[in-house]
Scaffold this active site. Structure first.
Site, PDB file in Angstrom:
ATOM      1  N   SER A  56      90.388  75.214 -10.551  1.00  4.11           N
ATOM      2  CA  SER A  56      90.595  76.235  -9.510  1.00  4.11           C
ATOM      3  C   SER A  56      89.965  77.573  -9.891  1.00  4.11           C
ATOM      4  O   SER A  56      89.353  78.240  -9.038  1.00  4.11           O
ATOM      5  CB  SER A  56      92.086  76.404  -9.206  1.00  4.11           C
ATOM      6  OG  SER A  56      92.834  76.566 -10.378  1.00  4.11           O
ATOM      7  N   HIS A  77      94.678  67.927 -11.374  1.00  6.44           N
ATOM      8  CA  HIS A  77      94.896  69.376 -11.542  1.00  6.44           C
ATOM      9  C   HIS A  77      96.258  69.718 -10.909  1.00  6.44           C
ATOM     10  O   HIS A  77      97.283  69.170 -11.304  1.00  6.44           O
ATOM     11  CB  HIS A  77      93.706  70.119 -10.912  1.00  6.44           C
ATOM     12  CG  HIS A  77      93.643  71.584 -11.195  1.00  6.44           C
ATOM     13  ND1 HIS A  77      94.344  72.209 -12.189  1.00  6.44           N
ATOM     14  CD2 HIS A  77      92.922  72.596 -10.580  1.00  6.44           C
ATOM     15  CE1 HIS A  77      94.071  73.509 -12.194  1.00  6.44           C
ATOM     16  NE2 HIS A  77      93.216  73.777 -11.211  1.00  6.44           N
ATOM     17  N   ASP A 114     102.924  71.039 -15.268  1.00  2.00           N
ATOM     18  CA  ASP A 114     103.386  70.278 -14.100  1.00  2.00           C
ATOM     19  C   ASP A 114     104.508  69.291 -14.427  1.00  2.00           C
ATOM     20  O   ASP A 114     105.163  68.774 -13.528  1.00  2.00           O
ATOM     21  CB  ASP A 114     102.202  69.518 -13.485  1.00  2.00           C
ATOM     22  CG  ASP A 114     101.118  70.472 -13.023  1.00  2.00           C
ATOM     23  OD1 ASP A 114     101.448  71.429 -12.317  1.00  2.00           O
ATOM     24  OD2 ASP A 114      99.946  70.263 -13.390  1.00  2.00           O
ATOM     25  N   HIS A 156      95.951  67.312 -21.391  1.00  2.00           N
ATOM     26  CA  HIS A 156      95.270  68.536 -20.963  1.00  2.00           C
ATOM     27  C   HIS A 156      93.846  68.536 -21.502  1.00  2.00           C
ATOM     28  O   HIS A 156      93.593  68.007 -22.581  1.00  2.00           O
ATOM     29  CB  HIS A 156      96.016  69.793 -21.458  1.00  2.00           C
ATOM     30  CG  HIS A 156      95.650  71.008 -20.681  1.00  2.00           C
ATOM     31  ND1 HIS A 156      94.586  71.801 -21.013  1.00  2.00           N
ATOM     32  CD2 HIS A 156      96.194  71.536 -19.552  1.00  2.00           C
ATOM     33  CE1 HIS A 156      94.492  72.785 -20.130  1.00  2.00           C
ATOM     34  NE2 HIS A 156      95.449  72.649 -19.234  1.00  2.00           N
ATOM     35  N   ARG A 182     104.091  76.928 -20.956  1.00  2.00           N
ATOM     36  CA  ARG A 182     104.612  77.069 -19.588  1.00  2.00           C
ATOM     37  C   ARG A 182     105.668  75.990 -19.333  1.00  2.00           C
ATOM     38  O   ARG A 182     106.613  76.198 -18.580  1.00  2.00           O
ATOM     39  CB  ARG A 182     103.465  76.979 -18.567  1.00  2.00           C
ATOM     40  CG  ARG A 182     102.422  78.077 -18.749  1.00  2.00           C
ATOM     41  CD  ARG A 182     101.200  77.846 -17.882  1.00  2.00           C
ATOM     42  NE  ARG A 182     100.548  76.576 -18.169  1.00  2.00           N
ATOM     43  CZ  ARG A 182      99.544  76.065 -17.464  1.00  2.00           C
ATOM     44  NH1 ARG A 182      99.072  76.721 -16.417  1.00  2.00           N
ATOM     45  NH2 ARG A 182      98.982  74.915 -17.792  1.00  2.00           N
TER      46      ARG A 182
END
Ligand code: CMX
Length: 435
Positions: free
Chosen positions: A242, A272, A374, A319, A328
């Site tokens: 992105s 993604h 995620d 990743h 995160r």
């Protein structure tokens, strides 16, 4: 019967096998600065972009203008009354300006975005023309494209602006777009899932609080979750799909609406941003097939192996750059420990975290067996009743705007040129290597 289709796959299959073999046997050979393997592996690790807003360390995770996520908790001390989570306004200020904001800076940004937040009616009409079954991310990008009528940059370019001034209308577009995204996203959510019962914005609230309100979630805890969520998803240096897409499309001087809509189409891919939706689907189908709300670690291990044997990825794990647990993920785990330690699905995510890495590691090919952002986000949303997982990537998109659009302002100030890397053919590589 489509004869071209058959001919294509007959021709392509041996070439794909041969190319894999070439990478295996000649992968280490140099092609200028890079190796053959580098060129075939999605440009991973190649330094070829400038992104000022954040930098990713493969072991430590993301740093926003030098601050890691744990350091941000100590330094972004701007909270709403009674709150304890960082404010997205503050991270945007930090990314754009390169320094921490004062409380006044944060408040000014809240007011600034509130003033700019009116979405023209035609955008809602465009959305209303789409079938409600259209994926929320497709509705999101369609709405951003419809909003492009408002581009100050496009109008300024048309009227012959001097290139030294490009940053100014870019900044205006960036601020207007960020201000309007929550309204658009909330409209999509209420349209699809809440029978078109829309909720008017409350200009007295902060950007994330108002977003939570327009979505229809007025509990203080949910608005705190939104503040955290919209902060930590905002940026991940420049090479992810992105961020890179925004920079690439913006490099053609496409205005911020065009560049950001393109980026959102990339975020909508399951490798993604769509992974947050896929994680919940995967967890739910596991629980459903095992007929339990809290599968044991042994049951999870069996289900993971089944997923892999079906030729699928375990969503939320792995990743392209990170090689450790994504901070995160850890910060969301902290939120869950503070607010919902007994939630079944949350506990399952924590058990999955113990089970998946050794299994992925044992495959011998997965470079990072650890969870990414995620893997955790969906269960937090579900806990508060936001059960519509198809919508989750839209939340990611609203947050991602902060980083990639702050970067776009810098691209225009720095006069970044059009992006045009060199590509070659496999035939060219074979000739070069004498293979
Ligand atoms: N489950 C199963 N296999 C995996 C895997 C996973 N979670 N992660 C990587 N692999 C496999 C790859 O598919 C690849 O297999 P092949 O050689 O057979 O093609 C191999 O391991 C090597 O891949 P890699 O170099 O470790 O990973 P990449 O840099 O190519 O891809 C990513 C990174 C994120 C796309 C990949 O780890 C993945 O598909 N993860 C699951 C989807 C996901 O969670 N995406 C979200 C990422 C964060 C974000 O952008 O939001």
């Amino acid at each position: 019967m489509d004869t071209l289709k058959n001919k294509f796959i007959e021709t392509a299959t041996p070439i794909a096998i041969e190319t894999k073999e070439l990478i295996k046997t000649k992968g280490n050979e140099q092609l200028g600065t890079y190796t053959v393997e580098d060129v075939y592996s999605g440009m991973k690790g190649m330094i070829g972009l400038i992104t000022e807003t954040s930098l990713l360390d493969s072991n430590e995770g993301i740093r926003f203008r030098g601050y890691s996520i744990p350091e941000l908790r100590d330094n972004l001390q701007h909270f709403v009354e009674g709150g304890n989570e960082p404010m997205p306004e503050a991270i945007f200020y930090l990314m754009l300006m390169g320094k921490l904001p004062s409380n006044e800076d944060v408040q000014n940004l809240t007011n600034n975005w509130a003033r700019r937040s009116i979405v023209p009616n035609h955008v809602f009409k465009v959305l209303d023309a789409l079938p409600k079954t259209t994926h929320p991310m497709t509705q999101f990008t369609t709405a951003i494209m419809a909003l492009q009528t408002e581009s100050v940059f496009a109008a300024a370019y048309r009227s012959g602006i001097n290139k030294k001034e490009y940053w100014d209308p870019t900044y205006e577009d960036v601020m207007n777009l960020i201000a309007r995204l929550p309204r658009i996203a909330a409209y999509i959510y209420r349209r699809i899932y809440k029978n078109d019962q829309h909720i008017e914005p409350n200009p007295k609230l902060d950007w994330a609080g108002n977003f939570a309100h327009m979505l229809g979630y007025d509990s203080f805890e949910f608005s705190e979750l939104m503040r955290l969520y919209l902060t930590i998803h905002s940026d991940h240096e420049g090479g992810n799909v992105s961020a890179h897409t925004t920079h690439l499309v913006g490099s053609a001087l496409s205005d911020p609406y065009l560049a950001f809509a393109a980026a959102m189409n990339g975020l909508a891919g399951p490798l993604h941003g769509l992974a947050n939706q896929e994680v919940i689907r995967w967890l739910e189908s596991m629980c459903e097939s095992l007929q339990t709300k809290r599968p044991t670690k042994e049951q999870i291990a069996t289900y993971v192996k089944q997923t892999l044997s079906e030729g699928k990825v375990v969503p939320g794990y792995g990743h392209a750059v990170l090689r450790k647990t994504d901070p995160r993920f850890t910060s969301q785990m902290g939120f869950a420990k503070r607010h919902m330690p007994d939630d079944d699905m949350v506990n399952t995510v924590w058990n999955v975290y113990e089970v998946v890495p050794p299994i992925l590691e044992s495959l011998g090919k997965v470079k990072n067996p650890w969870p990414n952002v995620d893997a955790h986000s969906g269960v937090l949303l579900k806990h508060y009743g936001m059960v519509e997982e198809d919508f989750y990537t839209v939340l990611f998109g609203v947050s991602r705007a902060l980083g990639v659009l702050a970067s776009l302002c810098w691209d225009r100030v720095l006069g970044s040129p059009i992006e045009r890397p060199k590509s070659v053919t496999t035939e060219w590589i074979k000739q070069k290597l004498g293979a």
